[in-house]
Design an enzyme around this catalytic site. Sequence first.
Site, PDB file in Angstrom:
ATOM      1  N   TRP A 124       0.823  -1.208   0.000  1.00  0.00           N
ATOM      2  CA  TRP A 124       0.000   0.000   0.000  1.00  0.00           C
ATOM      3  C   TRP A 124       0.860   1.261   0.000  1.00  0.00           C
ATOM      4  O   TRP A 124       0.503   2.258  -0.635  1.00  0.00           O
ATOM      5  CB  TRP A 124      -0.963  -0.026   1.190  1.00  0.00           C
ATOM      6  CG  TRP A 124      -1.814  -1.251   1.164  1.00  0.00           C
ATOM      7  CD1 TRP A 124      -1.794  -2.304   2.031  1.00  0.00           C
ATOM      8  CD2 TRP A 124      -2.790  -1.588   0.161  1.00  0.00           C
ATOM      9  NE1 TRP A 124      -2.695  -3.267   1.642  1.00  0.00           N
ATOM     10  CE2 TRP A 124      -3.315  -2.859   0.501  1.00  0.00           C
ATOM     11  CE3 TRP A 124      -3.257  -0.943  -0.983  1.00  0.00           C
ATOM     12  CZ2 TRP A 124      -4.291  -3.481  -0.261  1.00  0.00           C
ATOM     13  CZ3 TRP A 124      -4.227  -1.566  -1.751  1.00  0.00           C
ATOM     14  CH2 TRP A 124      -4.737  -2.818  -1.385  1.00  0.00           C
TER      15      TRP A 124
ATOM     16  N   ASP B 271      -0.942   6.944   6.384  1.00  0.00           N
ATOM     17  CA  ASP B 271      -2.048   6.029   6.126  1.00  0.00           C
ATOM     18  C   ASP B 271      -2.159   5.124   7.354  1.00  0.00           C
ATOM     19  O   ASP B 271      -1.302   4.294   7.602  1.00  0.00           O
ATOM     20  CB  ASP B 271      -1.746   5.212   4.870  1.00  0.00           C
ATOM     21  CG  ASP B 271      -2.809   4.157   4.559  1.00  0.00           C
ATOM     22  OD1 ASP B 271      -3.741   3.983   5.369  1.00  0.00           O
ATOM     23  OD2 ASP B 271      -2.689   3.494   3.507  1.00  0.00           O
TER      24      ASP B 271
ATOM     25  N   LYS C 215     -11.228  -1.755   9.124  1.00  0.00           N
ATOM     26  CA  LYS C 215     -10.437  -2.581  10.021  1.00  0.00           C
ATOM     27  C   LYS C 215     -10.805  -2.328  11.477  1.00  0.00           C
ATOM     28  O   LYS C 215     -11.191  -3.238  12.193  1.00  0.00           O
ATOM     29  CB  LYS C 215      -8.938  -2.329   9.835  1.00  0.00           C
ATOM     30  CG  LYS C 215      -8.284  -3.171   8.751  1.00  0.00           C
ATOM     31  CD  LYS C 215      -8.337  -2.541   7.393  1.00  0.00           C
ATOM     32  CE  LYS C 215      -7.469  -3.300   6.393  1.00  0.00           C
ATOM     33  NZ  LYS C 215      -7.527  -2.728   5.049  1.00  0.00           N
TER      34      LYS C 215
END
Length: 355
Positions: free
Chosen positions: A99, A166, A190
Amino acid sequence: MKKYNFNPGPSILPQETVDNTIQAIENFAGTGLSLMEVSHRSKEFQAVMDETVHLFKEILNVPTEYSVIFLGGGASLEFCMVPYNLLEKKAAYLNTGTWANKAQKEAKLFGEVVEVASSKEANYTYIPKEYTIPADADYFHITTNNTIFGTEIHTDIDSPIPLVADMSSDIFSRPIDVSKYGLIYGGAQKNLGPAGVTFVIIKNDILGKVSRPIPSMLDYRIHIKEGSMFNTPPVVPIYASLQTLKWLKALGGVKEMYRRNKEKAGLLYAEIDRNPLFRGTAAVEDRSLMNVCFVMNEEYSHLESEFYKFATERGMTGIKGHRSVGGFRASIYNALPKESVAALVEVMQEFERKQ
């Protein structure tokens, strides 16, 4: 058979979040209408948005000079929104996984990008430590937790330039000093709510410094001004996120979550280190508290499929490792109880006894 949800995302949610959202889908705030069919401009939903922002700021101790907004598009859209709004001349990125690499790739569409360090050569099994953040860059971007590879940055970095993070997979899992960051973003799926909403925490004074025109939907300033209501927000995921925030506050906030998460992770990592069948894949000092990655030791690699079948037959759900790492991955987010980790440990021990 009881199911133990180790899915990496979308993932386990507090039961209160599920139950309360179901009730609101049936009858929202006594309106006689479903949450899925009410106007986002209604006073009832405005109250939800206001309380969600308030609790979000309260639990993370967000300073007054920051805004919290809720958007669509997931963290992947933020990969381009961040440079669109912040990159004027140059940006710096720390490459710690899939990511992080994707975010860096998007930023290159907007200007010069410096990769300050990378652990790609070791398949992202560690967090780079020795690097210099360029003082002349517009911002420094990090991914605090790497879901695929099971590594995590455990401290708040001191950066001479605006720090962008992030935090999709470890937000609310531990205390953070928000004042050290210029911008924090993440998908909700999450530790906050179901997929469909993205949170963004922004220090207001870092905006408005790029010369390029920004489309309204991609301009953070527009969304701040409109209170996340510039267009129709993801109503159901925001409501569900509010229920999670209430649950989190009632349990003691991020300090208590951190204690629980260290306890859960410690239990599982201890078994991985003890059990001769398994080994961890991430550097010990960088092991994630959220995503525990492990494989069979080489001499037992032929048992991988057998263990996966053995574990799933006993209710372990979502433990298959990402193809980039192989083996197994147990995602142990905030809502996962310690009992689930203990059940997985028992399965590992039982499988060991069979050999």
